[in-house]
Design an enzyme around this catalytic site. Structure first.
Site, mmCIF file in Angstrom:
data_model
loop_
_atom_site.group_PDB
_atom_site.id
_atom_site.type_symbol
_atom_site.label_atom_id
_atom_site.label_comp_id
_atom_site.label_asym_id
_atom_site.label_seq_id
_atom_site.Cartn_x
_atom_site.Cartn_y
_atom_site.Cartn_z
ATOM 1 N N ASN A 1 0.418 -0.794 0.250
ATOM 2 C CA ASN A 1 0.199 -0.163 -0.646
ATOM 3 C C ASN A 1 0.815 1.355 0.075
ATOM 4 O O ASN A 1 0.839 2.455 -0.654
ATOM 5 C CB ASN A 1 -0.903 -0.313 0.940
ATOM 6 C CG ASN A 1 -1.654 -1.321 1.913
ATOM 7 O OD1 ASN A 1 -2.644 -0.856 0.267
ATOM 8 N ND2 ASN A 1 -2.156 -1.777 2.072
ATOM 9 N N SER B 1 5.562 11.380 7.195
ATOM 10 C CA SER B 1 5.460 11.473 8.886
ATOM 11 C C SER B 1 6.386 11.412 9.533
ATOM 12 O O SER B 1 7.527 10.910 9.395
ATOM 13 C CB SER B 1 4.869 10.005 8.686
ATOM 14 O OG SER B 1 4.412 9.822 10.124
ATOM 15 N N TYR C 1 6.208 1.449 8.881
ATOM 16 C CA TYR C 1 5.603 2.619 8.493
ATOM 17 C C TYR C 1 6.919 3.590 8.329
ATOM 18 O O TYR C 1 6.501 4.085 6.747
ATOM 19 C CB TYR C 1 4.812 3.053 9.508
ATOM 20 C CG TYR C 1 3.672 3.953 9.142
ATOM 21 C CD1 TYR C 1 2.904 4.407 7.537
ATOM 22 C CD2 TYR C 1 4.240 5.699 10.033
ATOM 23 C CE1 TYR C 1 1.986 4.929 7.841
ATOM 24 C CE2 TYR C 1 3.251 6.017 9.361
ATOM 25 C CZ TYR C 1 2.418 6.236 7.973
ATOM 26 O OH TYR C 1 1.996 7.393 8.005
ATOM 27 N N LYS D 1 7.911 5.221 4.429
ATOM 28 C CA LYS D 1 7.455 7.292 4.006
ATOM 29 C C LYS D 1 9.025 7.647 4.207
ATOM 30 O O LYS D 1 8.705 8.478 3.220
ATOM 31 C CB LYS D 1 6.976 7.895 5.288
ATOM 32 C CG LYS D 1 5.816 7.547 6.379
ATOM 33 C CD LYS D 1 4.289 7.641 4.983
ATOM 34 C CE LYS D 1 3.093 7.647 4.944
ATOM 35 N NZ LYS D 1 2.381 8.031 4.099
#
Length: 267
Positions: free
Chosen positions: A90, A115, A152, A156
């Site tokens: 994703n 982020s 995560y 980013k």
């Protein structure tokens, strides 16, 4: 901007904040993997302006970027604890498909929602909580290397690097916004991290507006409000983008009320 702006992940927290603040400022094309709630849509948005598709669907992404002037790319798995298979599909593969489609379609710019987790490992046990201070010591400004705090964050940081590649080799204008702690109405109650990294909805919409309008090439900026105590610098966003944040977590009590509205101490 005469051409529409594609907003991916339009139904998420950041997307809703942008649309609430900038709904009438642009012609939007909205993409989300789920149908959007009616109250999330700006006035004037019709069914023809909403694309229900997954950002990993290359055909759908290429169709969505056709005819737009800019993209605000928010779509992806937002969970800090997201497993590798999800961030790979994703957040990394989906982001590459988006950049490639934008470049091939002649889109002018992409604003990528990065982020704080891309640099979260700078926050060490030795530095916390003293790292959040009013002077410039230890302050990150976007020129430092990524230092992700989780997978995560790795995704980013990868998105930022993809943006660099597509700027250098395909002439895309790219802004990567390392978003802090976005909450509506007031900062989080915990002070050291949540309030230092606070981004109000008003300042969020304004920052993305400046990313769409300003003249630049490739930038990494921090998405936080003008908080007195912070670990991230917003000077680059001020200087290059014209970012002028209006909110400051120091103006609120721990209960989330503006200080002028807080009950006075009893005598």
């Amino acid at each position: 901007m005469d051409e529409p702006v594609l907003l991916t992940g339009a139904g998420g927290r950041v997307g809703r904040a942008i649309l609430a603040g900038l709904g009438g400022a642009y012609d939007w094309r909205l993409l989300d993997r789920e149908p959007l709630a009616a109250d999330a849509l700006p006035a004037g948005i019709g069914d023809e302006d909403v694309v229900v598709a997954d950002v990993t669907d290359e055909t759908a992404v290429r169709d969505a970027v056709e005819g737009v002037g800019a993209v605000v790319h928010l779509a992806g798995d937002p969970r800090p604890n997201a497993p590798w298979d999800s961030v790979l599909s994703n957040n990394i593969d989906g982001t590459q498909k988006l950049f490639a489609a934008a470049a091939d379609a002649g889109v002018d710019r992409v604003v990528f929602a990065s982020s704080n987790h891309a640099v979260g490992a700078y926050e060490t046990d030795d530095r916390t909580p003293d790292m959040y201070r009013t002077d410039d010591e230890f302050r990150l400004d976007g020129s430092e290397l990524p230092r992700p705090s989780n997978l995560y964050g790795v995704s980013k940081a990868t998105g930022e690097t993809l943006g660099r590649f597509y700027h250098d080799h395909h002439d895309l204008t790219v802004a990567c916004v390392r978003i802090g702690n976005l909450t509506k109405d007031h900062p989080p109650k915990e002070y050291e991290r949540g309030q230092a990294m606070w981004l109000s909805h008003r300042d969020c919409a304004h920052l993305f507006d400046r990313c769409l309008r300003a003249d630049y090439g490739y930038e990494i900026v921090y998405g936080i409000s003008d908080n007195d105590r912070r670990y991230y610098s917003i000077e680059r966003a001020r200087e290059v983008l014209g970012y002028d944040p209006q909110d400051n977590s120091a103006e609120y009590t721990f209960e989330g009320k503006p200080k002028e509205e807080a009950e006075p101490d009893s005598a």
